[in-house]
Scaffold this active site. Structure first.
Site, mmCIF file in Angstrom:
data_model
loop_
_atom_site.group_PDB
_atom_site.id
_atom_site.type_symbol
_atom_site.label_atom_id
_atom_site.label_comp_id
_atom_site.label_asym_id
_atom_site.label_seq_id
_atom_site.Cartn_x
_atom_site.Cartn_y
_atom_site.Cartn_z
ATOM 1 N N HIS A 88 -9.341 -10.960 20.052
ATOM 2 C CA HIS A 88 -8.453 -11.943 20.696
ATOM 3 C C HIS A 88 -7.756 -11.304 21.883
ATOM 4 C CE1 HIS A 88 -5.637 -9.927 18.002
ATOM 5 N NE2 HIS A 88 -4.612 -10.511 18.600
ATOM 6 N N HIS A 146 -4.654 -10.614 22.991
ATOM 7 C CA HIS A 146 -3.383 -9.879 23.090
ATOM 8 C C HIS A 146 -3.576 -8.479 23.701
ATOM 9 C CE1 HIS A 146 -1.303 -12.583 19.883
ATOM 10 N NE2 HIS A 146 -1.232 -13.096 21.094
ATOM 11 N N ASP A 161 -2.381 -5.583 23.182
ATOM 12 C CA ASP A 161 -2.595 -4.403 22.338
ATOM 13 C C ASP A 161 -4.010 -4.366 21.760
ATOM 14 O OD1 ASP A 161 -1.620 -6.625 20.653
ATOM 15 O OD2 ASP A 161 -1.696 -5.177 19.008
ATOM 16 N N HIS A 162 -4.849 -5.337 22.138
ATOM 17 C CA HIS A 162 -6.252 -5.371 21.704
ATOM 18 C C HIS A 162 -7.220 -5.227 22.876
ATOM 19 C CE1 HIS A 162 -5.363 -6.790 17.498
ATOM 20 N NE2 HIS A 162 -4.191 -6.910 18.110
ATOM 21 N N HIS A 184 -3.720 -17.197 14.566
ATOM 22 C CA HIS A 184 -2.895 -16.197 15.256
ATOM 23 C C HIS A 184 -2.939 -16.480 16.754
ATOM 24 C CE1 HIS A 184 -1.066 -12.326 16.156
ATOM 25 N NE2 HIS A 184 -2.105 -12.002 16.902
ATOM 26 N N ASP A 237 -6.165 -9.612 14.089
ATOM 27 C CA ASP A 237 -4.819 -9.926 13.589
ATOM 28 C C ASP A 237 -4.823 -11.205 12.752
ATOM 29 O OD1 ASP A 237 -3.954 -7.726 14.945
ATOM 30 O OD2 ASP A 237 -2.755 -8.812 16.432
ATOM 31 N N HIS A 276 -3.867 -3.664 12.314
ATOM 32 C CA HIS A 276 -2.533 -3.054 12.199
ATOM 33 C C HIS A 276 -2.274 -2.477 10.808
ATOM 34 C CE1 HIS A 276 -0.900 -4.448 16.096
ATOM 35 N NE2 HIS A 276 -1.688 -5.496 15.899
HETATM 36 ZN ZN LIG Z 1 -2.249 -6.895 17.366
HETATM 37 ZN ZN LIG Z 2 -2.496 -10.314 18.144
#
Ligand SMILES: [Zn+2]
Ligand SMILES: [Zn+2]
Length: 255
Positions: free
Chosen positions: A52, A54, A56-57, A108, A130, A168
């Site tokens: 996805h 985001h 941090d990905h 999410h 996530d 995570h």
């Molecule tokens: Zn994440």
């Molecule tokens: Zn995420």
């Protein structure tokens, strides 16, 4: 083949699969830990799988693609740094010779996908970003409880021995909440003790398995009477399974 969880930021794992020569990574939010692992093991990066959009990905995708020429795969319905092989429900890809099926798991984010390899070294392998965490699930930033219920149900229906690779290390926090929901769940109490010991030794609690999550994860247990009763004690208007999940998610956000 090897499966590694490369730590990134404060609690992310960038999953890497390699055969001693070639590697793939999942959700590289940061390029540095991946470059380090490639160098350390003498690997060529072949593929990057993204679940996805985001940051941090995807934060490391451009740097890794530019340096290695790796192919990038990601959700068709989200903005991921191009060029990208766009994927959605039911599509199949092969990376490192491993066959992956794509599962749409909105909730999410609106276009979140998961990657399922039915057979990797004798058991299935799931990269679920996530959506599903050990003992919990992702926050509903772009989707509804009903959508998340369908997404989690699709993952829950995978074989019990599926290794679940989440992005995570949220397990201990999730299990504290899960115990508040189901104080009498003995499997949950035992698993919590095991995970506390792992974290004290700086060992990842992941991958988990579908069979284990079905026993301990309240978000996969919305059909259980004890979970429904706890959700109703938090929010008396809770009726169907989707609203149980919604109440659990709201409760967890405040926990
Ligand atoms: Zn994440
Ligand atoms: Zn995420």
């Amino acid at each position: 083949m090897n499966l590694l969880a490369l730590p990134a930021f404060t609690d992310n794992y960038i999953w890497m699969v390699h055969d001693g020569q070639r590697a793939l990574v999942v959700d590289p939010g940061d390029a540095q830990p991946v470059f380090h692992a490639l160098q350390q093991h003498g690997l060529q990066l072949e593929a990057i799988l993204v679940t996805h959009h985001h940051a941090d990905h995807v934060g490391g995708v451009d740097a890794l693609r530019d340096a290695t020429g790796a192919s990038v795969y990601g959700p068709a319905r989200e903005r991921i740094p191009a060029p990208l092989h766009k994927l959605s429900q039911g599509e199949r890809i092969s990376a490192l010779g491993i066959a992956f099926e794509v599962i749409d798991v909105p909730g999410h984010t609106a276009g979140h996908i998961a990657y399922f390899a039915p057979d990797w070294e004798g058991a299935p392998l799931l990269f679920c970003g996530d959506t599903l965490f050990s003992g919990g699930c992702g926050r509903l930033f772009e989707g509804t409880p009903a959508q998340m219920l369908v997404s989690l149900s699709a993952l829950a229906a995978l074989p019990g021995n599926t290794r679940v690779c989440c992005t995570h290390e949220y397990t201990l926090g999730n299990l504290k909440f899960a115990r508040a929901v189901e104080p009498d769940n003995a499997a949950l109490a035992q698993y919590q003790a095991e995970c506390v010991a792992k974290r004290a030794a700086d060992v990842p609690t992941l991958p988990s398995s579908i069979a284990l999550e079905l026993k301990i994860n309240p978000f996969l247990r919305t059909r259980c009477t004890a979970v429904q009763q706890a959700a109703r004690a938090f929010d008396a208007s809770t009726l169907d399974e989707a609203s149980v999940l919604g109440a659990l998610r709201t409760w967890k956000n405040q926990f």
